[in-house]
Write a protein that holds these residues in place. Structure first.
Motif, PDB file in Angstrom:
ATOM      1  N   GLY A  42       0.829  -1.130  -0.017  1.00 47.17           N
ATOM      2  CA  GLY A  42       0.109  -0.018   0.144  1.00 47.17           C
ATOM      3  C   GLY A  42       0.830   1.089  -0.149  1.00 47.17           C
ATOM      4  O   GLY A  42       0.649   2.262  -0.635  1.00 47.17           O
ATOM      5  N   LEU A  43       1.950   1.055   0.768  1.00 46.94           N
ATOM      6  CA  LEU A  43       2.873   2.370   0.752  1.00 46.94           C
ATOM      7  C   LEU A  43       3.418   2.492  -0.820  1.00 46.94           C
ATOM      8  O   LEU A  43       3.696   3.668  -1.009  1.00 46.94           O
ATOM      9  CB  LEU A  43       4.111   2.215   1.767  1.00 46.94           C
ATOM     10  N   GLY A  44       3.598   1.268  -1.431  1.00 47.29           N
ATOM     11  CA  GLY A  44       4.021   1.419  -2.919  1.00 47.29           C
ATOM     12  C   GLY A  44       3.066   2.066  -3.620  1.00 47.29           C
ATOM     13  O   GLY A  44       3.608   2.728  -4.372  1.00 47.29           O
ATOM     14  N   VAL A  45       1.921   1.902  -3.432  1.00 45.51           N
ATOM     15  CA  VAL A  45       0.755   2.782  -4.131  1.00 45.51           C
ATOM     16  C   VAL A  45       0.969   4.029  -4.090  1.00 45.51           C
ATOM     17  O   VAL A  45       1.012   4.992  -5.044  1.00 45.51           O
ATOM     18  CB  VAL A  45      -0.579   2.331  -3.688  1.00 45.51           C
ATOM     19  N   GLY A  46       1.312   4.515  -2.805  1.00 48.61           N
ATOM     20  CA  GLY A  46       1.614   5.984  -2.507  1.00 48.61           C
ATOM     21  C   GLY A  46       2.767   6.666  -3.359  1.00 48.61           C
ATOM     22  O   GLY A  46       2.592   7.505  -3.906  1.00 48.61           O
ATOM     23  N   CYS A  47       3.934   5.589  -3.314  1.00 45.69           N
ATOM     24  CA  CYS A  47       5.009   5.966  -4.121  1.00 45.69           C
ATOM     25  C   CYS A  47       4.646   6.166  -5.568  1.00 45.69           C
ATOM     26  O   CYS A  47       5.149   7.180  -6.358  1.00 45.69           O
ATOM     27  CB  CYS A  47       6.145   4.956  -4.049  1.00 45.69           C
ATOM     28  N   ASN A  48       3.862   5.465  -6.191  1.00 43.58           N
ATOM     29  CA  ASN A  48       3.428   5.378  -7.577  1.00 43.58           C
ATOM     30  C   ASN A  48       2.682   6.625  -7.795  1.00 43.58           C
ATOM     31  O   ASN A  48       2.880   7.430  -9.001  1.00 43.58           O
ATOM     32  CB  ASN A  48       2.661   4.203  -7.845  1.00 43.58           C
ATOM     33  N   VAL A  49       1.765   6.954  -6.899  1.00 43.49           N
ATOM     34  CA  VAL A  49       0.944   8.143  -7.035  1.00 43.49           C
ATOM     35  C   VAL A  49       1.637   9.461  -7.116  1.00 43.49           C
ATOM     36  O   VAL A  49       1.578  10.377  -8.032  1.00 43.49           O
ATOM     37  CB  VAL A  49      -0.355   8.076  -6.335  1.00 43.49           C
ATOM     38  N   VAL A  50       2.566   9.465  -6.315  1.00 47.56           N
ATOM     39  CA  VAL A  50       3.301  10.931  -5.763  1.00 47.56           C
ATOM     40  C   VAL A  50       4.227  10.953  -6.964  1.00 47.56           C
ATOM     41  O   VAL A  50       4.405  12.053  -7.645  1.00 47.56           O
ATOM     42  CB  VAL A  50       4.028  10.626  -4.451  1.00 47.56           C
ATOM     43  N   ALA A  51       4.947   9.859  -7.499  1.00 42.04           N
ATOM     44  CA  ALA A  51       6.003  10.043  -8.626  1.00 42.04           C
ATOM     45  C   ALA A  51       4.906  10.220 -10.120  1.00 42.04           C
ATOM     46  O   ALA A  51       5.387  11.053 -10.734  1.00 42.04           O
ATOM     47  CB  ALA A  51       6.626   8.550  -8.916  1.00 42.04           C
ATOM     48  N   ALA A  52       3.883   9.823 -10.178  1.00 46.72           N
ATOM     49  CA  ALA A  52       2.971  10.019 -11.403  1.00 46.72           C
ATOM     50  C   ALA A  52       2.741  11.473 -11.320  1.00 46.72           C
ATOM     51  O   ALA A  52       2.606  11.948 -12.324  1.00 46.72           O
ATOM     52  CB  ALA A  52       1.737   9.101 -11.437  1.00 46.72           C
ATOM     53  N   ASN A  53       2.183  12.029 -10.012  1.00 43.65           N
ATOM     54  CA  ASN A  53       1.927  13.267  -9.954  1.00 43.65           C
ATOM     55  C   ASN A  53       3.201  14.418 -10.399  1.00 43.65           C
ATOM     56  O   ASN A  53       2.742  15.291 -11.287  1.00 43.65           O
ATOM     57  CB  ASN A  53       1.425  13.651  -8.546  1.00 43.65           C
ATOM     58  N   PHE A  54       4.005  14.017 -10.074  1.00 41.04           N
ATOM     59  CA  PHE A  54       5.335  14.936 -10.201  1.00 41.04           C
ATOM     60  C   PHE A  54       5.659  15.019 -11.625  1.00 41.04           C
ATOM     61  O   PHE A  54       6.045  15.737 -12.195  1.00 41.04           O
ATOM     62  CB  PHE A  54       6.477  14.564  -9.111  1.00 41.04           C
ATOM     63  N   LEU A  55       5.330  13.740 -12.397  1.00 40.72           N
ATOM     64  CA  LEU A  55       5.882  13.408 -13.652  1.00 40.72           C
ATOM     65  C   LEU A  55       4.840  14.207 -14.522  1.00 40.72           C
ATOM     66  O   LEU A  55       5.366  14.841 -15.702  1.00 40.72           O
ATOM     67  CB  LEU A  55       5.867  11.864 -13.922  1.00 40.72           C
ATOM     68  N   GLY A  56       3.744  14.096 -14.191  1.00 40.58           N
ATOM     69  CA  GLY A  56       2.691  14.731 -14.972  1.00 40.58           C
ATOM     70  C   GLY A  56       2.765  16.279 -14.880  1.00 40.58           C
ATOM     71  O   GLY A  56       2.126  16.954 -15.880  1.00 40.58           O
ATOM     72  N   ALA A  57       3.089  16.800 -13.768  1.00 44.73           N
ATOM     73  CA  ALA A  57       3.424  18.280 -13.430  1.00 44.73           C
ATOM     74  C   ALA A  57       4.533  18.754 -13.866  1.00 44.73           C
ATOM     75  O   ALA A  57       5.084  20.047 -13.785  1.00 44.73           O
ATOM     76  CB  ALA A  57       3.133  18.507 -12.120  1.00 44.73           C
ATOM     77  N   GLY A  58       5.645  17.884 -14.401  1.00 40.61           N
ATOM     78  CA  GLY A  58       7.052  18.174 -14.878  1.00 40.61           C
ATOM     79  C   GLY A  58       8.084  18.587 -14.007  1.00 40.61           C
ATOM     80  O   GLY A  58       8.764  19.451 -14.115  1.00 40.61           O
ATOM     81  N   GLY A  82      -2.198  15.398 -12.152  1.00 41.56           N
ATOM     82  CA  GLY A  82      -0.990  16.326 -11.864  1.00 41.56           C
ATOM     83  C   GLY A  82      -1.319  17.314 -13.319  1.00 41.56           C
ATOM     84  O   GLY A  82      -0.634  18.655 -13.124  1.00 41.56           O
ATOM     85  N   ALA A  83      -1.769  16.885 -14.150  1.00 39.78           N
ATOM     86  CA  ALA A  83      -1.983  18.158 -15.558  1.00 39.78           C
ATOM     87  C   ALA A  83      -3.423  18.541 -15.267  1.00 39.78           C
ATOM     88  O   ALA A  83      -3.882  19.347 -16.194  1.00 39.78           O
ATOM     89  CB  ALA A  83      -1.818  16.962 -16.600  1.00 39.78           C
ATOM     90  N   HIS A  84      -4.116  18.258 -14.194  1.00 39.13           N
ATOM     91  CA  HIS A  84      -5.373  18.955 -14.039  1.00 39.13           C
ATOM     92  C   HIS A  84      -6.255  18.824 -15.401  1.00 39.13           C
ATOM     93  O   HIS A  84      -7.172  19.701 -15.574  1.00 39.13           O
ATOM     94  CB  HIS A  84      -5.108  20.502 -13.819  1.00 39.13           C
ATOM     95  N   LYS A  85      -6.409  17.473 -15.665  1.00 36.94           N
ATOM     96  CA  LYS A  85      -7.235  16.865 -16.890  1.00 36.94           C
ATOM     97  C   LYS A  85      -8.253  16.235 -16.185  1.00 36.94           C
ATOM     98  O   LYS A  85      -8.133  15.082 -16.188  1.00 36.94           O
ATOM     99  CB  LYS A  85      -6.532  16.445 -17.963  1.00 36.94           C
ATOM    100  N   PHE A  86      -9.405  16.816 -15.381  1.00 39.69           N
ATOM    101  CA  PHE A  86     -10.375  16.152 -14.621  1.00 39.69           C
ATOM    102  C   PHE A  86     -11.467  15.325 -15.668  1.00 39.69           C
ATOM    103  O   PHE A  86     -11.713  14.330 -15.417  1.00 39.69           O
ATOM    104  CB  PHE A  86     -11.188  17.110 -13.702  1.00 39.69           C
ATOM    105  N   ASP A  87     -11.531  15.964 -16.741  1.00 36.95           N
ATOM    106  CA  ASP A  87     -12.466  15.139 -17.509  1.00 36.95           C
ATOM    107  C   ASP A  87     -11.871  13.858 -18.117  1.00 36.95           C
ATOM    108  O   ASP A  87     -12.771  12.798 -18.339  1.00 36.95           O
ATOM    109  CB  ASP A  87     -12.930  16.232 -18.714  1.00 36.95           C
ATOM    110  N   ARG A  88     -10.810  13.959 -18.521  1.00 36.26           N
ATOM    111  CA  ARG A  88     -10.198  12.655 -18.893  1.00 36.26           C
ATOM    112  C   ARG A  88     -10.025  11.741 -17.801  1.00 36.26           C
ATOM    113  O   ARG A  88     -10.048  10.453 -18.310  1.00 36.26           O
ATOM    114  CB  ARG A  88      -8.531  13.137 -19.477  1.00 36.26           C
ATOM    115  N   ILE A  89     -10.000  11.826 -16.798  1.00 37.39           N
ATOM    116  CA  ILE A  89      -9.981  11.077 -15.583  1.00 37.39           C
ATOM    117  C   ILE A  89     -11.167  10.167 -15.645  1.00 37.39           C
ATOM    118  O   ILE A  89     -11.081   8.931 -15.482  1.00 37.39           O
ATOM    119  CB  ILE A  89      -9.519  11.772 -14.382  1.00 37.39           C
ATOM    120  N   LYS A  90     -12.445  11.177 -15.762  1.00 40.38           N
ATOM    121  CA  LYS A  90     -13.477  10.138 -15.726  1.00 40.38           C
ATOM    122  C   LYS A  90     -13.716   9.381 -16.893  1.00 40.38           C
ATOM    123  O   LYS A  90     -14.202   8.175 -16.637  1.00 40.38           O
ATOM    124  CB  LYS A  90     -14.755  11.396 -16.012  1.00 40.38           C
TER     125      LYS A  90
END
Length: 443
Positions: A63-79, A298-306
């Motif tokens: 589960g902590l690994g899930v947190g690492c994945n999300v944080v890394a993905a957020n930073f990657l999407g935000a550049g 991270g890119a603030h594309k909320f409609d795409r998330i849906k």
């Protein structure tokens, strides 16, 4: 992940992940098949009855690994490259610390936990031995999973597949050597699993040390960034607790199964192994949803998330129904791979007939929970899961199952589809509310 057609990208992301997960399952399947065929039904029951305890302890750190994945993905999407690199180093230190903690807990408390689970006396010594060897090398398992989570954050699911392909071959070969040639029984199976996971951990570390600068692991830079650690914990800790809650409810179910004797335990273990291949096929799309939602957040594309969530749920329904019904049709033949004992096969079929018809709802539940975590909300799915899944199962087992008329082996498993459907409905309501809130806050 933030542009272009979603369906083909989800599939391209998930397929290597499915194959990787299948190879991981083959570790356990090889263990169960080898001991069932060459060491007997008690050894099969001993290895199979440990899975819920292993999951209870390991899933917290996954589960902590899930947190690492999300944080890394957020930073990657935000550049944000600097923060991404700090995430890589914080993650790897966290994985080693987590592995060491697991080793001590697993070795010291394994026998006591098995006794609390009402493990049959004839398999208790073998189960304890298997767990002590497994937890002796569990750090490698945690390091690999954390490293693979980082690679998935950037969309790389192929290299973890190649690693596990080789590790799977190593595991099967060592299983046969240790059990058949050296008569090591369950200890041989455990050693084979540990050694194959050590190989996988070394490979993922080597890959990370040769990545691009923002993703590169540099041992000289190994340190924990407190701000990033807190962000990982904020997302990963609830996910870890959710994994533990699921595993705890499964331990209670395993205890109920144990009360029916070693034959039913063996049949249940074989059936669980078969179900695992279907589960990971669905769960791979849940993991894809997690990463896609994280980058688009991270890119603030909320409609795409849906759109990602809708497409993922459709895929999961199709995969779950097709694979579940196919496995049920060939159930007796598949169970025969694990054991030639007709009574064990009969017991396994009792479980499969209930689980496989509704298994797709489990995949739908996991995908919705992953979407919520991907957008940074991890406490809500934990609470919903605690009440909707774990709570319902406990209530079912301590009320309905206690009625003499329904106190049968097969009635244990009706608690699963009930909990999946209810939890999915509440998660869906939660997701809709979160997305409306995000859109309002960013409008």
């Amino acid at each position: 992940m933030t542009t272009g057609a979603i369906f083909p990208k989800l599939v391209r992301f998930a397929l290597p992940l499915i194959l990787s997960s299948i190879l991981q399952l083959l570790f356990n399947a090889a263990d169960i098949v080898v001991v069932g065929r060459y060491a007997g039904d008690n050894s099969l029951a001993a290895v199979g009855s440990t899975s819920s305890m292993v999951n209870l302890l390991v899933n917290f750190f996954i589960g902590l690994g899930v947190g690492c994945n999300v944080v890394a993905a957020n930073f990657l999407g935000a550049g944000k490259k600097e923060e991404l690199n700090k995430t890589v180093h914080t993650t790897m230190i966290l994985s080693v610390i987590g592995g060491i903690i697991l080793t001590f807990i697993g070795i010291i408390f394994s026998r006591q936990i098995l006794i609390l689970m009402a493990s049959p006396k004839e398999v208790l010594p073998l189960s304890t031995l298997y767990l002590k060897v497994f937890f002796g090398g569990v750090t490698a398992t945690v390091v690999y999973n954390f490293g693979a989570a980082l690679l998935r954050a950037k969309g790389d699911t192929k290299r973890p597949l190649y690693i596990l392909l080789v590790a799977g071959v190593i595991n099967v070969v060592l299983n046969l050597i240790f059990v058949i040639c050296f008569n090591m029984d369950v200890a041989g199976v455990a050693f084979a699993t540990v050694l194959s996971q050590v190989f996988a951990a070394i490979c993922v570390i080597v890959i990370l040390t040769h990545e691009d600068e923002e993703f590169r692991l540099d041992f000289k830079k190994l340190r924990i960034d407190n701000a990033i650690l807190l962000r990982i914990i904020k997302i990963g800790l609830p996910a870890g607790f959710q994994g533990m809650l699921f595993s705890f409810s499964n331990m209670v179910i395993q205890s109920s199964v144990n009360s029916f004797g070693a034959t039913f335990v063996a049949g249940n273990s074989a059936a669980q192994s078969i179900e695992g291949f279907i589960y990971i096929s669905m769960n791979s799309f849940a993991q894809a949803t997690l990463t896609f939602a994280g980058q688009n957040m991270g890119a603030h594309k909320f409609d795409r998330i849906k759109k990602v969530v809708g497409i993922a749920e459709g895929i999961v329904i199709c995969v779950g129904l097709f694979m579940g019904l196919s496995a049920l049709f060939f159930g007796r033949s598949l169970l025969g791979i694990y054991s030639s004992n007709p009574e064990v096969i009969d017991a396994g079929m009792l479980r499969l007939k209930i689980i496989l018809m509704t298994y797709f709802t489990c995949g739908m539940m996991d995908s919705m929970a992953s979407a919520i975590r991907g957008v940074g909300h991890s406490i809500m799915p934990m609470i919903v899961t605690m009440v909707g899944a774990c709570g319902l199962r406990m209530v079912y087992l301590f009320t309905f199952f206690r009625i003499e008329r329904f106190h049968t082996f097969q009635s244990i498993f009706y608690s699963y589809p009930l909990s999946w459907v209810v939890t999915f409905l509440f998660l869906t309501i939660s997701f809709i509310w979160i997305m409306r809130k995000l859109k309002y806050e960013n409008s």
